[in-house]
Structure formats: structure tokens, C-alpha cells
Design a protein around this motif. Structure first.
Motif, PDB file in Angstrom:
ATOM      1  N   SER A 124     -54.362 -30.050  43.222  1.00 15.95           N
ATOM      2  CA  SER A 124     -53.931 -31.310  43.819  1.00 15.95           C
ATOM      3  C   SER A 124     -53.824 -32.361  42.720  1.00 15.95           C
ATOM      4  O   SER A 124     -54.367 -32.193  41.622  1.00 15.95           O
ATOM      5  N   GLY A 125     -53.143 -33.440  43.031  1.00 13.94           N
ATOM      6  CA  GLY A 125     -53.041 -34.477  42.018  1.00 13.94           C
ATOM      7  C   GLY A 125     -52.244 -35.671  42.482  1.00 13.94           C
ATOM      8  O   GLY A 125     -51.812 -35.765  43.630  1.00 13.94           O
ATOM      9  N   THR A 126     -52.041 -36.584  41.547  1.00 17.73           N
ATOM     10  CA  THR A 126     -51.334 -37.833  41.810  1.00 17.73           C
ATOM     11  C   THR A 126     -50.564 -38.235  40.565  1.00 17.73           C
ATOM     12  O   THR A 126     -51.048 -38.066  39.444  1.00 17.73           O
ATOM     13  N   VAL A 127     -49.362 -38.766  40.781  1.00 15.33           N
ATOM     14  CA  VAL A 127     -48.616 -39.421  39.702  1.00 15.33           C
ATOM     15  C   VAL A 127     -48.527 -40.896  40.076  1.00 15.33           C
ATOM     16  O   VAL A 127     -48.281 -41.249  41.224  1.00 15.33           O
ATOM     17  N   TYR A 128     -48.767 -41.748  39.102  1.00 21.75           N
ATOM     18  CA  TYR A 128     -48.894 -43.186  39.348  1.00 21.75           C
ATOM     19  C   TYR A 128     -47.631 -43.888  38.872  1.00 21.75           C
ATOM     20  O   TYR A 128     -47.176 -43.667  37.741  1.00 21.75           O
ATOM     21  N   ILE A 129     -47.064 -44.752  39.739  1.00 24.27           N
ATOM     22  CA  ILE A 129     -45.790 -45.376  39.378  1.00 24.27           C
ATOM     23  C   ILE A 129     -45.863 -46.900  39.304  1.00 24.27           C
ATOM     24  O   ILE A 129     -45.014 -47.510  38.669  1.00 24.27           O
ATOM     25  N   ASP A 130     -46.836 -47.516  39.951  1.00 27.43           N
ATOM     26  CA  ASP A 130     -47.015 -48.964  39.808  1.00 27.43           C
ATOM     27  C   ASP A 130     -48.510 -49.266  39.903  1.00 27.43           C
ATOM     28  O   ASP A 130     -49.103 -49.197  40.975  1.00 27.43           O
ATOM     29  N   ILE A 131     -49.103 -49.607  38.777  1.00 25.63           N
ATOM     30  CA  ILE A 131     -50.550 -49.832  38.690  1.00 25.63           C
ATOM     31  C   ILE A 131     -50.778 -51.220  38.097  1.00 25.63           C
ATOM     32  O   ILE A 131     -50.841 -51.388  36.878  1.00 25.63           O
ATOM     33  N   PRO A 132     -50.895 -52.239  38.935  1.00 27.28           N
ATOM     34  CA  PRO A 132     -51.100 -53.599  38.408  1.00 27.28           C
ATOM     35  C   PRO A 132     -52.505 -53.772  37.845  1.00 27.28           C
ATOM     36  O   PRO A 132     -53.399 -52.954  38.104  1.00 27.28           O
ATOM     37  N   ASP A 133     -52.695 -54.819  37.087  1.00 24.05           N
ATOM     38  CA  ASP A 133     -54.023 -55.123  36.546  1.00 24.05           C
ATOM     39  C   ASP A 133     -55.030 -55.260  37.686  1.00 24.05           C
ATOM     40  O   ASP A 133     -54.765 -55.935  38.688  1.00 24.05           O
ATOM     41  N   GLY A 134     -56.174 -54.604  37.538  1.00 26.29           N
ATOM     42  CA  GLY A 134     -57.206 -54.666  38.553  1.00 26.29           C
ATOM     43  C   GLY A 134     -57.085 -53.603  39.627  1.00 26.29           C
ATOM     44  O   GLY A 134     -57.914 -53.546  40.534  1.00 26.29           O
ATOM     45  N   PRO A 172     -48.877 -46.491  34.668  1.00 21.35           N
ATOM     46  CA  PRO A 172     -47.623 -45.990  35.213  1.00 21.35           C
ATOM     47  C   PRO A 172     -47.134 -44.765  34.424  1.00 21.35           C
ATOM     48  O   PRO A 172     -47.079 -44.794  33.197  1.00 21.35           O
ATOM     49  N   GLY A 173     -46.821 -43.704  35.146  1.00 17.92           N
ATOM     50  CA  GLY A 173     -46.391 -42.456  34.520  1.00 17.92           C
ATOM     51  C   GLY A 173     -47.490 -41.433  34.360  1.00 17.92           C
ATOM     52  O   GLY A 173     -47.202 -40.261  34.096  1.00 17.92           O
ATOM     53  N   THR A 174     -48.761 -41.832  34.508  1.00 18.21           N
ATOM     54  CA  THR A 174     -49.874 -40.887  34.375  1.00 18.21           C
ATOM     55  C   THR A 174     -49.827 -39.846  35.484  1.00 18.21           C
ATOM     56  O   THR A 174     -49.632 -40.179  36.652  1.00 18.21           O
ATOM     57  N   ILE A 175     -50.008 -38.586  35.099  1.00 21.95           N
ATOM     58  CA  ILE A 175     -50.208 -37.497  36.052  1.00 21.95           C
ATOM     59  C   ILE A 175     -51.649 -37.038  35.910  1.00 21.95           C
ATOM     60  O   ILE A 175     -52.095 -36.711  34.807  1.00 21.95           O
ATOM     61  N   LEU A 176     -52.380 -37.018  37.012  1.00 26.09           N
ATOM     62  CA  LEU A 176     -53.719 -36.440  37.042  1.00 26.09           C
ATOM     63  C   LEU A 176     -53.710 -35.287  38.031  1.00 26.09           C
ATOM     64  O   LEU A 176     -53.190 -35.413  39.140  1.00 26.09           O
ATOM     65  N   MET A 177     -54.283 -34.141  37.618  1.00 26.74           N
ATOM     66  CA  MET A 177     -54.411 -32.990  38.506  1.00 26.74           C
ATOM     67  C   MET A 177     -55.820 -32.436  38.417  1.00 26.74           C
ATOM     68  O   MET A 177     -56.453 -32.495  37.360  1.00 26.74           O
TER      69      MET A 177
END
Length: 203
Positions: A124-134, A172-177
Motif C-alpha cells: 500500500s502507499g500514497t503519492v503526495y501532490i499538494d503538501i502545504p507548510d504545516g 509534492p511528488g513523494t511516493i511512500l509505500m
């Protein structure tokens, strides 16, 4: 004396942001996710009924790679990373990992996602596309925690591998699995704007 690390939990991390055309592709993904949040009445109803602060397509749409070309392209990237992760884990597989489901998450300020696992999958995992400060980190739990009984807490200088909880801060762009049995959660979003991610399971 020596210490022998056994039963290690391996978490996979990579980034799509290092590839050509990432910024444009990322904006396309954000636009599609925002459009889904407006048009997916069933998803919004599920979020309201389950007190999800934001929007998720988890319970409403299960064909995103067939529905949108942006998700078809994302699937191609994720398939490649899932194969690399399974190989690094030395899994003896009869076939390549198969994407079982893919869903989007818009977590509004003040929203979170309680601790959970992903049954019926092995990656399982997640790719992050918008991660604002905080924005929230991903909180991972030591899978041995329920069995530790009288184990003392660890010192402040304990390594990441020795801590009962580890917080990973994506960009943004990080893939974690991770393996699907690994318990994880998204703490309260402390940012002033939405945290947008896309989660997935491989079976």
C-alpha cells in the motif's frame, strides 16, 4: 558483543518530482482531483456520513485509471515503483504486483485519518501532490507495539528504527509505500490549506 537486526520493516520512498514534466503533470492531477471533489456526489455524501473532513473517492469511484488519462499515467509510474519495491523485499511472486484500487484524498485543515491497516492487499502507499507548510506527516507504528508489554520507553537519541512511532514528512511528488499490514495514520492537518494525496493498494 554484537546486535543482529531481525524482522526489519522496510518502507519505500521515491519521488516523481525528479522526472521531466513533473510540475505540469502535478498541476493536471490537482485539477482532476478538484473536479472530482465537485462532481462526485456519492463521494461527498460518504464523507459527510462518515465525518471525513474533506473529500475522498475511496468509497465512490474505483476505476480512476480507466476514467481519467492523468490517473492512467500515474498508474504506469506506480506500477514501476511497486515492482521495484517487491524486488527489494525479495518477494517470490508468481506475477507482477497488480494495482487493486486507487483513490484521492483532500484533507481540509483540522482533518485527519485515524490509525488503520489495508486488508486484502500486500503493498500500500500514497503519492503526495499538494503538501502545504504545516501539513500532516505520515505516522507509522511499530508493528510489535501490541506485544511489548513492560518494555521501557526509548531515550531521546534512539534511532528512527528503535522508536515506537515514526513520522515521515512528504513533499509534492513523494511516493511512500509499505507492506499493507503496517498500521499508519494521518494526524490532524495543521496547515491553513488542503493536503492532497492519492493512495493505492497492490494485490
Amino acid at each position: 558483543m554484537s546486535l543482529r537486526p531481525l524482522f526489519v520493516t522496510q518502507v519505500y520512498e521515491a519521488s516523481l518530482a525528479e522526472g521531466r514534466g513533473w510540475a505540469e503533470f502535478n498541476e493536471q492531477l490537482i485539477d482532476v482531483v478538484r473536479m472530482m471533489a465537485e462532481e462526485d456526489a456519492a463521494g461527498r455524501r460518504w464523507c459527510r456520513d462518515n465525518a471525513y473532513r474533506g473529500y475522498t473517492s475511496y468509497a465512490s469511484l474505483n476505476d480512476l485509471p480507466q476514467r481519467f488519462p492523468e490517473f492512467a499515467e500515474l498508474k504506469r509510474h506506480l506500477d514501476r515503483h511497486a515492482v521495484a519495491y517487491a524486488k527489494a523485499l525479495n518477494f517470490d511472486l508468481a506475477r507482477k504486483p497488480r494495482l487493486d484500487n486507487l483513490w484521492v484524498n483532500i484533507l481540509k485543515p483540522g482533518g485527519g485519518h485515524t490509525s488503520h491497516i489495508h486488508p486484502h492487499a500486500f503493498l500500500s502507499g500514497t503519492v503526495y501532490i499538494d503538501i502545504p507548510d504545516g501539513a500532516s506527516s505520515l505516522k507509522l507504528e511499530d508493528p510489535r507495539l501490541p506485544f511489548m508489554m513492560a518494555r521501557p520507553s526509548v531515550t531521546e537519541d534512539a534511532t528512527e528504527a528503535e522508536r515506537p512511532f515514526v513520522y515521515l514528512t512528504p513533499r509534492p511528488g513523494t511516493i511512500l509505500m509499505w507492506e499493507s499490514w503496517l498500521r499508519h495514520e494521518v494526524p490532524t492537518n495543521q496547515a491553513k490549506s488542503d493536503r492532497i494525496s492519492i493512495s493505492f493498494n497492490y494485490a
